[in-house]
Design an enzyme around this catalytic site. Structure first.
Site, mmCIF file in Angstrom:
data_model
loop_
_atom_site.group_PDB
_atom_site.id
_atom_site.type_symbol
_atom_site.label_atom_id
_atom_site.label_comp_id
_atom_site.label_asym_id
_atom_site.label_seq_id
_atom_site.Cartn_x
_atom_site.Cartn_y
_atom_site.Cartn_z
ATOM 1 N N TYR A 138 21.583 73.342 10.976
ATOM 2 C CA TYR A 138 20.636 74.333 11.357
ATOM 3 C C TYR A 138 19.335 73.564 11.649
ATOM 4 O O TYR A 138 19.287 72.330 11.325
ATOM 5 C CB TYR A 138 20.238 75.260 10.088
ATOM 6 C CG TYR A 138 19.666 74.623 9.026
ATOM 7 C CD1 TYR A 138 18.228 74.846 8.627
ATOM 8 C CD2 TYR A 138 20.384 73.941 8.044
ATOM 9 C CE1 TYR A 138 17.601 74.158 7.898
ATOM 10 C CE2 TYR A 138 19.619 73.377 6.818
ATOM 11 C CZ TYR A 138 18.363 73.469 6.934
ATOM 12 O OH TYR A 138 17.501 73.048 5.705
ATOM 13 N N ARG A 147 17.850 66.214 17.036
ATOM 14 C CA ARG A 147 18.508 65.983 15.612
ATOM 15 C C ARG A 147 19.750 66.996 15.543
ATOM 16 O O ARG A 147 20.699 66.601 14.853
ATOM 17 C CB ARG A 147 17.316 66.240 14.616
ATOM 18 C CG ARG A 147 17.933 66.065 13.119
ATOM 19 C CD ARG A 147 16.834 66.256 12.053
ATOM 20 N NE ARG A 147 16.224 67.576 11.897
ATOM 21 C CZ ARG A 147 15.264 67.716 11.238
ATOM 22 N NH1 ARG A 147 14.570 66.880 10.591
ATOM 23 N NH2 ARG A 147 14.704 68.963 11.414
ATOM 24 N N ARG A 179 40.678 81.483 6.406
ATOM 25 C CA ARG A 179 40.349 80.661 5.322
ATOM 26 C C ARG A 179 41.113 79.327 5.046
ATOM 27 O O ARG A 179 42.183 79.626 4.979
ATOM 28 C CB ARG A 179 39.846 80.935 3.980
ATOM 29 C CG ARG A 179 39.083 80.211 3.362
ATOM 30 C CD ARG A 179 38.606 80.675 1.972
ATOM 31 N NE ARG A 179 37.521 79.843 1.261
ATOM 32 C CZ ARG A 179 37.926 78.959 0.394
ATOM 33 N NH1 ARG A 179 39.437 78.339 0.462
ATOM 34 N NH2 ARG A 179 37.087 77.928 -0.083
ATOM 35 N N HIS A 185 40.949 74.787 4.737
ATOM 36 C CA HIS A 185 39.821 73.675 4.733
ATOM 37 C C HIS A 185 39.828 72.807 6.103
ATOM 38 O O HIS A 185 38.883 72.596 6.424
ATOM 39 C CB HIS A 185 40.462 72.811 3.708
ATOM 40 C CG HIS A 185 39.573 73.176 2.290
ATOM 41 N ND1 HIS A 185 40.180 74.249 1.821
ATOM 42 C CD2 HIS A 185 38.708 72.757 1.267
ATOM 43 C CE1 HIS A 185 39.660 74.495 0.549
ATOM 44 N NE2 HIS A 185 38.619 73.488 0.343
ATOM 45 N N LYS A 220 21.525 67.801 8.873
ATOM 46 C CA LYS A 220 20.781 68.971 8.290
ATOM 47 C C LYS A 220 21.886 70.146 8.322
ATOM 48 O O LYS A 220 22.015 70.813 9.172
ATOM 49 C CB LYS A 220 19.615 69.462 9.361
ATOM 50 C CG LYS A 220 18.528 70.239 8.723
ATOM 51 C CD LYS A 220 17.335 70.395 9.730
ATOM 52 C CE LYS A 220 16.321 71.138 9.288
ATOM 53 N NZ LYS A 220 15.686 71.075 7.841
ATOM 54 N N GLU A 251 13.049 62.039 -1.673
ATOM 55 C CA GLU A 251 12.287 63.265 -0.654
ATOM 56 C C GLU A 251 12.091 64.290 -1.568
ATOM 57 O O GLU A 251 12.198 64.354 -2.657
ATOM 58 C CB GLU A 251 12.802 63.592 0.686
ATOM 59 C CG GLU A 251 14.502 64.110 0.561
ATOM 60 C CD GLU A 251 15.183 64.292 1.826
ATOM 61 O OE1 GLU A 251 14.318 64.472 2.972
ATOM 62 O OE2 GLU A 251 16.128 64.286 1.951
ATOM 63 N N LEU A 263 16.570 63.313 4.862
ATOM 64 C CA LEU A 263 16.508 63.977 6.163
ATOM 65 C C LEU A 263 15.516 63.267 7.024
ATOM 66 O O LEU A 263 14.397 62.855 6.472
ATOM 67 C CB LEU A 263 16.075 65.344 5.849
ATOM 68 C CG LEU A 263 16.004 66.046 7.222
ATOM 69 C CD1 LEU A 263 17.668 66.245 8.001
ATOM 70 C CD2 LEU A 263 15.391 67.645 7.214
#
Length: 291
Positions: free
Chosen positions: A35, A54, A103, A105, A148, A180, A204
């Site tokens: 995101y 990014r 579903r 993996h 991210k 951070e 990040l």
């Protein structure tokens, strides 16, 4: 905060009340996605190029295909503001997941889910003027924080602990080394120099962080990318954090202990002034108005 009605998806624009995803969506079940949060001032994107770059770095890191090329992303994001008639201060939340499938993996053979929406976001003027209090917490996240990704549970727990202690943020540390914050980068000022953790996998690589490096250089303030300790935090001349939501935010208290005189420091103020100028924030919206 108001969410504007039209949401951008990989299939076009959809009214926010009509947008649904299957229950077997990998972002929901695995956190399998990435995101970005992009700041908007008076209807214009700020640091858009840095955020898009990014986004594509994060996608490559998790082997996720972005359904648009970079130029198409820029075009779609411009359309998003136009169709929602965005004129004021806001943010865009943009998310891409690996898609919807049974579903399992392993990666499914399906198209990614992409969406972006606009939410009004007033500036944190009171906090910027007065500074904020923070706590410290052990950094319990994974080893690839430069991505991210949607896997934010440790960040959420740290941020919630800060809220329960009436604080703005949580500064994270691995043993004694500060990394951070739960949703921002953190810095100290000591003897006229700024220190912040280097761009490793453990933090990040913030877009505002990158801009602050340039702003500091323009102001002739040395900025050293070197990890500092919890002890350094307690003896710093100034402490501040940066993010798209928080801008250049002074920290005046850590773990309920005052930082120096408990007021925003001069280097922090200088950087915030430079940030406002760079973001072309209008004088009547500045925290530095002449009273």
């Amino acid at each position: 905060m108001t969410v504007h009605r039209k949401i951008l998806t990989q299939h076009g624009f959809v009214d926010k009340d009509l947008l649904t995803y299957p229950y077997e969506e990998r972002g929901l079940q695995f956190g399998d996605g990435i995101y970005e949060v992009i700041r908007i001032y008076h209807g214009d994107y700020y640091l858009l190029t840095e955020h898009v770059e990014r986004l594509f770095r994060s996608a490559a890191a998790i082997k996720l295909t972005v359904p648009y090329n970079k130029e198409q992303v820029y075009h779609k994001l411009a359309e998003l503001l136009e169709i929602n008639d965005v004129k004021g201060d806001a943010k865009v939340y943009l998310q891409i997941t690996r898609g919807s499938a049974a579903r399992d993996h392993v990666f499914p053979d399906t198209e990614p889910n992409f969406y972006a929406y606009v939410q009004d976001l007033p500036r944190p003027l009171t906090e910027l003027k007065n500074g904020v209090s923070v706590i410290t917490q052990e950094d319990e996240r994974w080893q690839n924080c430069y991505i991210k990704s949607l896997n934010l549970l440790p960040n959420i727990l740290a941020k919630q602990e800060a809220k329960e202690q009436n604080c703005f943020e949580a500064i994270l540390h691995r043993k004694e080394k500060v990394t951070e914050c739960s949703s921002s980068n953190v810095y100290i000022v000591k003897d006229g120099k700024i220190y912040t953790h280097p761009e490793t996998n453990n933090i990040l690589h913030g877009c505002v962080r990158s801009k602050v490096k340039t702003l500091a250089q323009n102001l002739n303030i040395p900025l050293i990318e070197e990890a500092f300790t919890l002890e350094d935090l307690q003896t710093a001349d100034e402490v501040f954090l940066t993010s798209s939501n928080a801008e250049v935010m002074p920290i005046i208290s850590i773990d309920h202990k005052q930082v120096q005189d408990g007021k925003p420091g001069t280097k922090t103020i200088s950087l915030q002034k430079a940030y406002e100028q760079d973001a072309k924030i209008e004088q009547d919206a500045s925290i530095f108005q002449v009273q």
